[in-house]
Structures are given as structure tokens and as C-alpha cells.
Design an enzyme around this catalytic site. Structure first.
Site, PDB file in Angstrom:
ATOM      1  N   ASN A   1     -16.753  10.132   5.501  1.00 20.58           N
ATOM      2  CA  ASN A   1     -16.484   9.149   4.460  1.00 20.58           C
ATOM      3  C   ASN A   1     -15.696   8.003   5.098  1.00 20.58           C
ATOM      4  OD1 ASN A   1     -15.619   7.683   2.265  1.00 20.58           O
ATOM      5  ND2 ASN A   1     -14.187   9.245   1.513  1.00 20.58           N
ATOM      6  N   TRP A   2     -16.366   6.896   5.303  1.00 17.74           N
ATOM      7  CA  TRP A   2     -15.746   5.792   6.049  1.00 17.74           C
ATOM      8  C   TRP A   2     -14.801   4.959   5.203  1.00 17.74           C
ATOM      9  CZ3 TRP A   2     -20.369   3.468   9.340  1.00 17.74           C
ATOM     10  CH2 TRP A   2     -20.864   4.473  10.175  1.00 17.74           C
ATOM     11  N   LYS A   3     -14.804   5.193   3.895  1.00 18.19           N
ATOM     12  CA  LYS A   3     -13.929   4.437   2.987  1.00 18.19           C
ATOM     13  C   LYS A   3     -14.143   2.926   3.192  1.00 18.19           C
ATOM     14  CE  LYS A   3     -10.942   8.406   2.888  1.00 18.19           C
ATOM     15  NZ  LYS A   3      -9.648   8.969   2.557  1.00 18.19           N
TER      16      LYS A   3
ATOM     17  N   HIS B   1     -14.205  10.871  -5.895  1.00 16.82           N
ATOM     18  CA  HIS B   1     -13.206  10.960  -4.824  1.00 16.82           C
ATOM     19  C   HIS B   1     -11.827  10.657  -5.428  1.00 16.82           C
ATOM     20  CE1 HIS B   1     -10.874  10.006  -1.266  1.00 16.82           C
ATOM     21  NE2 HIS B   1     -11.760  10.714  -0.599  1.00 16.82           N
TER      22      HIS B   1
ATOM     23  N   GLU C   1      -9.445   8.929  -4.483  1.00 15.32           N
ATOM     24  CA  GLU C   1      -9.041   7.515  -4.457  1.00 15.32           C
ATOM     25  C   GLU C   1      -9.698   6.749  -5.608  1.00 15.32           C
ATOM     26  OE1 GLU C   1     -10.050   6.895  -0.354  1.00 15.32           O
ATOM     27  OE2 GLU C   1      -8.403   8.230   0.188  1.00 15.32           O
TER      28      GLU C   1
ATOM     29  N   GLU D   1     -11.079  18.736  -2.292  1.00 14.65           N
ATOM     30  CA  GLU D   1     -10.172  17.888  -1.530  1.00 14.65           C
ATOM     31  C   GLU D   1      -8.802  17.861  -2.201  1.00 14.65           C
ATOM     32  OE1 GLU D   1     -12.503  14.913   1.058  1.00 14.65           O
ATOM     33  OE2 GLU D   1     -12.101  13.975  -0.861  1.00 14.65           O
TER      34      GLU D   1
ATOM     35  N   GLY E   1      -5.605  12.101   4.078  1.00 18.04           N
ATOM     36  CA  GLY E   1      -4.983  11.015   4.831  1.00 18.04           C
ATOM     37  C   GLY E   1      -3.525  11.259   5.172  1.00 18.04           C
TER      38      GLY E   1
ATOM     39  N   SER F   1      -7.681  15.757   5.792  1.00 23.22           N
ATOM     40  CA  SER F   1      -7.148  15.847   7.158  1.00 23.22           C
ATOM     41  C   SER F   1      -7.905  16.841   8.042  1.00 23.22           C
ATOM     42  CB  SER F   1      -5.651  16.157   7.138  1.00 23.22           C
ATOM     43  OG  SER F   1      -4.943  15.110   6.492  1.00 23.22           O
TER      44      SER F   1
ATOM     45  N   GLY G   1     -12.505  11.970   6.359  1.00 21.59           N
ATOM     46  CA  GLY G   1     -12.154  10.554   6.254  1.00 21.59           C
ATOM     47  C   GLY G   1     -11.780   9.993   7.617  1.00 21.59           C
TER      48      GLY G   1
HETATM   49  P1  PGA Z   1      -9.022  12.368   5.465  1.00 20.29           P
HETATM   50  O1  PGA Z   1      -9.858  11.939   4.152  1.00 20.29           O
HETATM   51  O2  PGA Z   1      -9.955  13.195   6.307  1.00 20.29           O
HETATM   52  O3  PGA Z   1      -8.643  11.058   6.104  1.00 20.29           O
HETATM   53  O4  PGA Z   1      -7.861  13.149   4.987  1.00 20.29           O
HETATM   54  C1  PGA Z   1     -10.739  12.832   3.531  1.00 20.29           C
HETATM   55  C2  PGA Z   1     -11.402  12.146   2.382  1.00 20.29           C
HETATM   56  O5  PGA Z   1     -10.794  11.265   1.762  1.00 20.29           O
HETATM   57  O6  PGA Z   1     -12.575  12.455   2.064  1.00 20.29           O
END
Ligand code: PGA
Length: 258
Positions: free
Chosen positions: A14-16, A100, A102, A172, A178, A218, A239
Site C-alpha cells: 500500500n503505497w499511500k 483503511h 487512515e 490492521e 506506521g 509495521s 505500507g
Molecule cells: P505500515 O502500514 O506497514 O507502514 O505500518 C500498513 C498499512 O497502512 O497498510
């Protein structure tokens, strides 16, 4: 029994809100080269909308899956700034990440909205990657199961078993995203097993056994093998560590260290 069925692992980056078109093509090029040596595993990338078209063209004929990070629930309309599921399909996406944390935290994606989007995704031939997960305060208050149950029940409302078994679920924990703080193997397994059991109650044992459940939060090369070794962990939603080829490949090659 659910665990006797062999589920093909699925790992998605997931490149956000990262990567220009040029950067996206570079990253995807590196992944494509490595793909043949990874074995029996589904690998996907979820670039930002602006890079989907270019990445799709580069991926033609490749086994790498292309996912979007969100979509609207209508097929078309006066919704400035939104992207409809048929547009994602048209550009070459097979998957779309929905719910997600976010999106839930910063963009008002409620359980109900996630469900509308999931149903729209299925209706237009996209596979939703549905994210659930508790906040740190919810975990500390002992509400983890309550929260993920509410999110899962809501997300799958009105979705039949045939569709549900094709979906990807991603657990998640928000406190692990993150932050560098991963759930332990046991913490992940416990929630994954709970989610699978719940899918069995909502549908049936065969749907529960077929549904793939990713862990996210993470994930990195150092912890991927341990997480992936859990019986109910069928993949990862990655991520930060998906933004650099070496880091992502370190995860994709988790079998080397397991
Ligand atoms: P992260 O993000 O691996 O940077 O913790 C995971 C995600 O948001 O899908």
C-alpha cells in the site's frame, strides 16, 4: 476444518500518498524482475490513483496484481474528486483497498460507507481488500474483538458467500500502522482466528476456510516470516516497507527465513 485448506498467500504494498509516475514505474520494474523467484504467492501493489494507468500498462501480461487505495460507491455521477469502481476496472485494477484506518480516521469512512464501497466493488468486478482494526485505546480497554467484529459484520452486510470468499480481509491494528510497533505473532493469530470464526458464523465453514486474511501494521523483513507462519495469517498489507524494492522483497521472500 478451516486450517486444512491451503490458502495462497497474498502480499500487497500500500503505497499511500507516495510515488510520482516515474518513481512508481521504477519500483514496479524492480518487483517484476524478482517475481518469478517468489513462488506460489500473490503479490500486489496499490499505487496512488495518478500512477495506476502507467503502472497498469507496465504490468500487462504480468502476474503482479494492481490495487487502488479507495473508491466511491457510485458507478458515476457528480462527485467531484472521487473515483468510481468501473474507472478502476477500466484502468486495469483487480483489487481495491477499502476501510483503511487512515480513511476511517481522516476521511470519514464509516462502517456503512465501507460496506457500500465493498458492494460496489464486487458489483463492478473488483475484489475488495477490507481493512479492520482497533485503536490502541480500544485494545487497552479490552475491546479489540468487539471492534473488529462490528467492522467485519458491517463491511460484509448484504454480500453473499460467493463474493465473500473472494474478498481479502486485512487485520490492521491501528496502533501498529506506521509506528514500528508490530503485533506479536500471537496477537495477530488470535484476532485472525477470531475473524475467521466469525466469517464461518456469518456464512459457512467453507467460506471461512477460503477467505484470505492479511495482517498489516509495521510488517518488515524481520517479522514477516513469524507472522506468515501463523495458521490464520494468509498475507500482509505493507505500507512503509513496500516503498523500497529491497525492503518489500525482503518481505516477499519471507520463506527464506522461515
Ligand atoms: P505500515 O502500514 O506497514 O507502514 O505500518 C500498513 C498499512 O497502512 O497498510
Amino acid at each position: 476444518m478451516a486450517d486444512e485448506i491451503k490458502r495462497k498467500p497474498i502480499i500487497i504494498g500500500n503505497w499511500k500518498m507516495y510515488k510520482t509516475v516515474g518513481e512508481a514505474l521504477e519500483l514496479v520494474g524492480a518487483l517484476q524482475k524478482a517475481l518469478p523467484r517468489l513462488g506460489d504467492i500473490d503479490v500486489g501493489v496499490a499505487p496512488p490513483f495518478t500512477a495506476l494507468g502507467a503502472v497498469a500498462r507496465q504490468l500487462e501480461g504480468s502476474a503482479l496484481l494492481l490495487a487502488a487505495q479507495n473508491c466511491h460507491f457510485e458507478a458515476a455521477g457528480a462527485f467531484t474528486g472521487e473515483i468510481a469502481p468501473p474507472m478502476l476496472k477500466d484502468v486495469g485494477c483487480s483489487h481495491v483497498i477499502l476501510g483503511h484506518s487512515e480513511r476511517r480516521q481522516f476521511f470519514g469512512d464509516t462502517d456503512e460507507l465501507v460496506n457500500k464501497k465493498a458492494r460496489a466493488a464486487f458489483a463492478h468486478g473488483l475484489v475488495p481488500v477490507i481493512c479492520v482494526g482497533e485503536l490502541l485505546a480500544e485494545r487497552e480497554a479490552g475491546q479489540t474483538f468487539l471492534v473488529v467484529e462490528r467492522q467485519l459484520r458491517a463491511a460484509f452486510a448484504g454480500i453473499d458467500a460467493t463474493a465473500a470468499r473472494r474478498a481479502v480481509l486485512a487485520y490492521e491494528p491501528v496502533w501498529a500502522i506506521g509506528t514500528g510497533r508490530t503485533a506479536t505473532d500471537a496477537q495477530a493469530q488470535e484476532v485472525h482466528a477470531f475473524l475467521r470464526q466469525l466469517v464461518g458464523e456469518l456464512y459457512d465453514g467453507s467460506t471461512a476456510a477460503a477467505l484470505r486474511i492479511q495482517y498489516g501494521g509495521s510488517v518488515k523483513a524481520e517479522n514477516a516470516a513469524g507472522l506468515m507462519a501463523q495458521p490464520d495469517v494468509d498475507g500482509a498489507l505493507v505500507g512503509g516497507a513496500s516503498l523500497k524494492p529491497e525492503a518489500f522483497l525482503g518481505i516477499l521472500e519471507y520463506r527464506r527465513t522461515s
